[in-house]
Structure formats: structure tokens, C-alpha cells
Design an enzyme around this catalytic site. Structure first.
Site, PDB file in Angstrom:
ATOM      1  CB  CYS A   4      -0.901  -0.016   1.228  1.00  0.00           C
ATOM      2  SG  CYS A   4      -1.743   1.557   1.501  1.00  0.00           S
ATOM      3  CB  CYS A   7       0.959   1.184   4.422  1.00  0.00           C
ATOM      4  SG  CYS A   7      -0.654   0.825   5.139  1.00  0.00           S
ATOM      5  CG  ASP A  30      -2.373  15.012  -4.016  1.00  0.00           C
ATOM      6  OD1 ASP A  30      -3.370  14.365  -3.638  1.00  0.00           O
ATOM      7  OD2 ASP A  30      -1.838  14.835  -5.138  1.00  0.00           O
ATOM      8  CG  HIS A 100      -6.692   9.485   0.564  1.00  0.00           C
ATOM      9  ND1 HIS A 100      -6.846   8.179   0.138  1.00  0.00           N
ATOM     10  CD2 HIS A 100      -6.986  10.270  -0.495  1.00  0.00           C
ATOM     11  CE1 HIS A 100      -7.205   8.173  -1.122  1.00  0.00           C
ATOM     12  NE2 HIS A 100      -7.314   9.434  -1.543  1.00  0.00           N
TER      13      HIS A 100
HETATM   14  P1  AMP Z   1      -7.912   9.669  -4.641  1.00  0.00           P
HETATM   15  O1  AMP Z   1      -7.978   9.795  -6.144  1.00  0.00           O
HETATM   16  O2  AMP Z   1      -9.019  10.368  -3.918  1.00  0.00           O
HETATM   17  O3  AMP Z   1      -7.761   8.213  -4.237  1.00  0.00           O
HETATM   18  O4  AMP Z   1      -6.617  10.440  -4.199  1.00  0.00           O
HETATM   19  C1  AMP Z   1      -5.340   9.910  -4.280  1.00  0.00           C
HETATM   20  C2  AMP Z   1      -4.392  11.076  -4.257  1.00  0.00           C
HETATM   21  O5  AMP Z   1      -3.099  10.587  -3.954  1.00  0.00           O
HETATM   22  C3  AMP Z   1      -4.293  11.821  -5.598  1.00  0.00           C
HETATM   23  O6  AMP Z   1      -4.659  13.191  -5.412  1.00  0.00           O
HETATM   24  C4  AMP Z   1      -2.819  11.657  -5.964  1.00  0.00           C
HETATM   25  O7  AMP Z   1      -2.288  12.799  -6.599  1.00  0.00           O
HETATM   26  C5  AMP Z   1      -2.175  11.384  -4.624  1.00  0.00           C
HETATM   27  N1  AMP Z   1      -0.932  10.645  -4.664  1.00  0.00           N
HETATM   28  C6  AMP Z   1      -0.639   9.544  -5.411  1.00  0.00           C
HETATM   29  N2  AMP Z   1       0.611   9.126  -5.158  1.00  0.00           N
HETATM   30  C7  AMP Z   1       1.129   9.976  -4.218  1.00  0.00           C
HETATM   31  C8  AMP Z   1       2.380  10.079  -3.560  1.00  0.00           C
HETATM   32  N3  AMP Z   1       3.391   9.218  -3.789  1.00  0.00           N
HETATM   33  N4  AMP Z   1       2.562  11.088  -2.665  1.00  0.00           N
HETATM   34  C9  AMP Z   1       1.569  11.972  -2.432  1.00  0.00           C
HETATM   35  N5  AMP Z   1       0.356  11.923  -3.027  1.00  0.00           N
HETATM   36  C10 AMP Z   1       0.142  10.938  -3.908  1.00  0.00           C
HETATM   37 ZN    ZN Z   2      -2.334   1.382   3.656  1.00  0.00          ZN
END
Ligand code: AMP
Ligand code: ZN
Length: 114
Positions: A4, A7, A30, A100
Site C-alpha cells: 500500500c 502505508c 499531494d 485519505h
Molecule cells: P484519490 O484519487 O481520492 O484516491 O486520491 C489519491 C491522491 O493521492 C491523488 O490526489 C494523488 O495525486 C495522490 N498521490 C498519489 N501518489 C502519491 C504520492 N506518492 N505522494 C503523495 N500523493 C500521492
Molecule cells: Zn495502507
């Protein structure tokens, strides 16, 4: 449990731009921000989605909004306004299956969301 991403960030195996940590929650920037302030507030406990919350998680999830309020102030968006969003399932575009809470601010946010 299969791997994950969130995680991994919480436990330091993957890089994250962390802006808040306490015993139960971590918040980080983000990676693909949709607003000048775009933070993710994430429980340390792996919960896949809003649909997987249990009665015992109520205090944990309540704490998210307290942290959101603090982070909105710390990031200078409290007065102008901000939004806290949870995406759940395909129609909402959930892409990471560790629950999240998006904190978005720093620009005018459209309503209803797209
Ligand atoms: P969701 O689409 O609501 O599941 O949001 C997932 C969010 O995680 C998106 O806004 C992505 O840009 C963000 N995301 C994906 N990978 C990472 C990462 N490595 N670090 C920080 N944010 C991330
Ligand atoms: Zn997790």
C-alpha cells in the site's frame, strides 16, 4: 496485506512530504496538487475506504477534522476558505485504497465538484 503506497509513506519506506504526524494521523502534500494547498490527511491504520470504517474508528476519523482545521490555519487558507473531501469508489475517482481526506484551498473551488 498487499503493498500500500500510503502505508509505505506513513512507515517511511516511500518518500512523502510530511507536514503533520501524531500517534494516529499523518498528513503530507499531494504529489499532483489540484489547488495551491492540497494536503492528504491519512490515518496510520490501514482502512481501505470510507465503506470499511468500523464503530471503533469514530474517534480516529473525528480527529481528522481537528487536524484539517489546524492545517488550514497553518497553511493560511482558514479565513478565505477550504474544502475537505473523501473520494469513495469509481464514480468519485478513488485511486488509492487507503482512506485519505483531501484538504484543498488557496483558490476558488467550484461547486458542485466536477
Ligand atoms: P484519490 O484519487 O481520492 O484516491 O486520491 C489519491 C491522491 O493521492 C491523488 O490526489 C494523488 O495525486 C495522490 N498521490 C498519489 N501518489 C502519491 C504520492 N506518492 N505522494 C503523495 N500523493 C500521492
Ligand atoms: Zn495502507
Amino acid at each position: 496485506m498487499s503493498s500500500c503506497l500510503f502505508c509505505d509513506i506513513i512507515e517511511g519506506r516511500a518518500k512523502g512530504n510530511i507536514v503533520h504526524q501524531d500517534g494516529s494521523l499523518v498528513a503530507f502534500k499531494d504529489i499532483n496538487p489540484k489547488a495551491p494547498v492540497h494536503l492528504l490527511i491519512v490515518p496510520r491504520k490501514h482502512i481501505a475506504s470510507l465503506l470499511d470504517l468500523q464503530q471503533d474508528d469514530r474517534e480516529l476519523i473525528g480527529g481528522v477534522l481537528t487536524v484539517a482545521s489546524k492545517l488550514a490555519r497553518d497553511n493560511g487558507v482558514a479565513e478565505e476558505g477550504f474544502r475537505v473531501v473523501v473520494n469513495s469508489g469509481p464514480n468519485a475517482g478513488q485511486s488509492v485504497f487507503h482512506i485519505h481526506f483531501h484538504l484543498l484551498g488557496g483558490r476558488r473551488l467550484g461547486w458542485p465538484p466536477g
